[in-house]
Design an enzyme around this catalytic site. Structure first.
Site, PDB file in Angstrom:
ATOM      1  N   ASP A 107       0.430  -1.158  -0.274  1.00 13.86           N
ATOM      2  CA  ASP A 107       0.124  -0.508  -0.125  1.00 13.86           C
ATOM      3  C   ASP A 107       0.931   0.945   0.170  1.00 13.86           C
ATOM      4  OD1 ASP A 107      -2.418   1.621   0.368  1.00 13.86           O
ATOM      5  OD2 ASP A 107      -3.269   0.262   1.660  1.00 13.86           O
TER       6      ASP A 107
ATOM      7  N   VAL B 133       1.443   0.425  -7.238  1.00 12.23           N
ATOM      8  CA  VAL B 133       0.691  -0.288  -8.222  1.00 12.23           C
ATOM      9  C   VAL B 133       0.127   0.352  -9.923  1.00 12.23           C
ATOM     10  CG1 VAL B 133      -0.686  -2.057  -5.959  1.00 12.23           C
ATOM     11  CG2 VAL B 133      -1.659  -0.040  -7.692  1.00 12.23           C
TER      12      VAL B 133
ATOM     13  N   ASN C 148      -6.153  -5.935  -4.739  1.00  9.10           N
ATOM     14  CA  ASN C 148      -7.447  -4.872  -4.277  1.00  9.10           C
ATOM     15  C   ASN C 148      -7.208  -3.791  -4.442  1.00  9.10           C
ATOM     16  OD1 ASN C 148      -9.307  -5.292  -1.925  1.00  9.10           O
ATOM     17  ND2 ASN C 148      -7.710  -3.612  -0.675  1.00  9.10           N
TER      18      ASN C 148
ATOM     19  N   TYR D 252     -14.946   4.222 -13.698  1.00 12.14           N
ATOM     20  CA  TYR D 252     -15.272   2.815 -13.317  1.00 12.14           C
ATOM     21  C   TYR D 252     -15.179   1.205 -14.013  1.00 12.14           C
ATOM     22  CZ  TYR D 252     -15.158   0.484  -8.635  1.00 12.14           C
ATOM     23  OH  TYR D 252     -15.235  -0.510  -7.411  1.00 12.14           O
TER      24      TYR D 252
ATOM     25  N   LYS E  47     -13.507  -1.996 -13.893  1.00 10.74           N
ATOM     26  CA  LYS E  47     -14.403  -3.432 -13.658  1.00 10.74           C
ATOM     27  C   LYS E  47     -14.981  -4.405 -14.565  1.00 10.74           C
ATOM     28  CE  LYS E  47     -12.887  -2.328  -9.425  1.00 10.74           C
ATOM     29  NZ  LYS E  47     -11.875  -3.051  -8.734  1.00 10.74           N
TER      30      LYS E  47
ATOM     31  N   ALA F 105     -19.828  -1.371  -0.802  1.00  8.84           N
ATOM     32  CA  ALA F 105     -18.549  -1.851   0.766  1.00  8.84           C
ATOM     33  C   ALA F 105     -18.909  -0.622   1.404  1.00  8.84           C
ATOM     34  CB  ALA F 105     -17.777  -2.497   0.564  1.00  8.84           C
TER      35      ALA F 105
ATOM     36  N   THR G  18     -17.103   0.597   3.322  1.00 13.89           N
ATOM     37  CA  THR G  18     -15.180   0.982   3.725  1.00 13.89           C
ATOM     38  C   THR G  18     -15.524   2.542   2.989  1.00 13.89           C
ATOM     39  OG1 THR G  18     -14.919   1.356   1.044  1.00 13.89           O
ATOM     40  CG2 THR G  18     -14.994  -1.482   2.656  1.00 13.89           C
TER      41      THR G  18
END
Length: 250
Positions: A38, A55, A81, A146, A150, A179, A181
Site C-alpha cells: 500500500d 501499483v 485489491n 470505473y 471493472k 461496500a 468501507t
C-alpha cells in the site's frame, strides 16, 4: 481453513484499509504470513508486513517484489485489491480520468501479477484473487470510467485463469456490491447530501444494506483456499443480490 493456510505466504495490495485490510486480517487469523502492499501502512500494523508500493508504477512494483523475494522464497496467494474510483458519465470523464483509473485498476493488476508469477510458480497451491465489482455486470449511473475498468478486470481474470491453469495457478475474482468501507465513505462525502446518498445506496441493494468488508474478505479467502483446487476462472458475487435478484421494494 486454519490448517490449510498455516505456512503459506500471501500478498494483499491495498491492505491498509477497507476490503484489503479485512482480507489481510482474515488471512493472518487463519495462519498465513501476510505482506501488505500500500502507499501507507494504514491500519495493517500487527496484521501484515507493510511494503510501500504504488501499483500504478512499474518501478515501485518491481522494488516491492525484490523485497518480497528476499523475505520469502515462495508466494502462495496474491490478492489484487488496490483500486480507485471515479464519478461521472462518459461525457464528463476526461482522457486523464480514463488513463488514471485504468492504470491503477487494470494495468495495476497486470503489473503486480506479472511481478508475482515467478514466486507463485514455486508454490504447490498458488492462487490469485482479483477484487472486481458489481459495476462489471450491472449498469450504474455516473460510473462510466470505473465500470469500464471493472469490466476489464473481470475479463482479465478469466484470461489469466485460462493462461495459467496448466501451471496449477488458479485465478478468480470477487464482485462486491457497494461496500461499507472508507473508500465509499469518501465518495459519499463528495455528495451534496451524504446521508441521503447513503440511504439511496442501501436501498439499491436488494437486502437493504451495504456489503461489509469482512463479507468480501470471506469470499476472497474462500477463493484463495488451497482446498478449492477446482475453482478457477470464477466470478463470485458478494452483492446482497444486486446482480441476480429483482425484488419489490420493502
Amino acid at each position: 481453513m486454519a490448517e490449510e493456510l498455516t505456512g503459506l505466504t500471501a500478498v494483499v495490495t491495498g491492505a491498509g484499509s477497507g476490503i484489503g485490510l479485512a482480507t489481510a486480517t482474515r488471512l493472518a487469523s487463519h495462519g498465513a504470513r501476510v505482506i501488505g502492499l500500500d502507499l501507507n501502512v494504514g491500519a495493517m500494523e500487527g496484521v501484515a508486513e507493510w511494503i510501500h508500493c504504488d501499483v500504478g508504477s512499474a518501478d515501485s512494483v518491481a522494488a516491492a517484489f525484490l523485497q518480497i523475494a528476499s523475505a520469502s522464497p515462495v508466494l502462495d496467494i496474491l490478492v489484487n485489491n488496490a483500486g480507485i474510483g471515479a464519478i461521472g458519465t462518459v461525457e464528463e470523464a476526461t482522457d486523464e480520468d480514463w488513463a488514471l483509473v485504468f492504470n491503477i485498476n487494470v494495468t495495476g493488476i497486470a503489473r503486480v501479477s506479472r511481478a508475482a508469477l515467478p514466486l507463485l510458480r514455486l508454490s504447490e497451491s498458488a492462487a490469485i484473487v482479483n477484487t472486481c465489482s458489481i459495476a462489471a455486470t450491472v449498469g450504474l449511473r455516473s460510473r462510466a470510467v470505473y465500470s469500464a475498468s471493472k469490466g476489464a478486470v473481470q475479463s482479465l481474470t478469466r484470461a489469466m485463469a485460462a493462461d495459467l491453469i496448466h501451471e496449477g495457478i488458479r485465478v478468480n475474482c470477487v464482485n462486491p456490491g457497494t461496500a461499507d468501507t472508507p473508500w465509499v465513505a469518501r465518495l459519499l462525502d463528495q455528495a451534496a447530501d451524504p446521508s441521503a446518498e447513503r440511504v439511496a445506496l442501501e436501498q439499491r441493494q436488494p437486502n437493504g444494506r451495504l456489503v461489509t468488508a469482512d463479507e468480501v474478505a470471506g469470499a476472497i479467502c474462500f477463493l484463495a483456499d488451497p482446498s478449492q483446487r477446482s475453482t478457477t476462472g470464477t466470478v463470485l458475487a458478494v452483492d446482497g443480490g444486486m446482480d441476480g435478484l429483482r425484488v419489490a421494494a420493502r
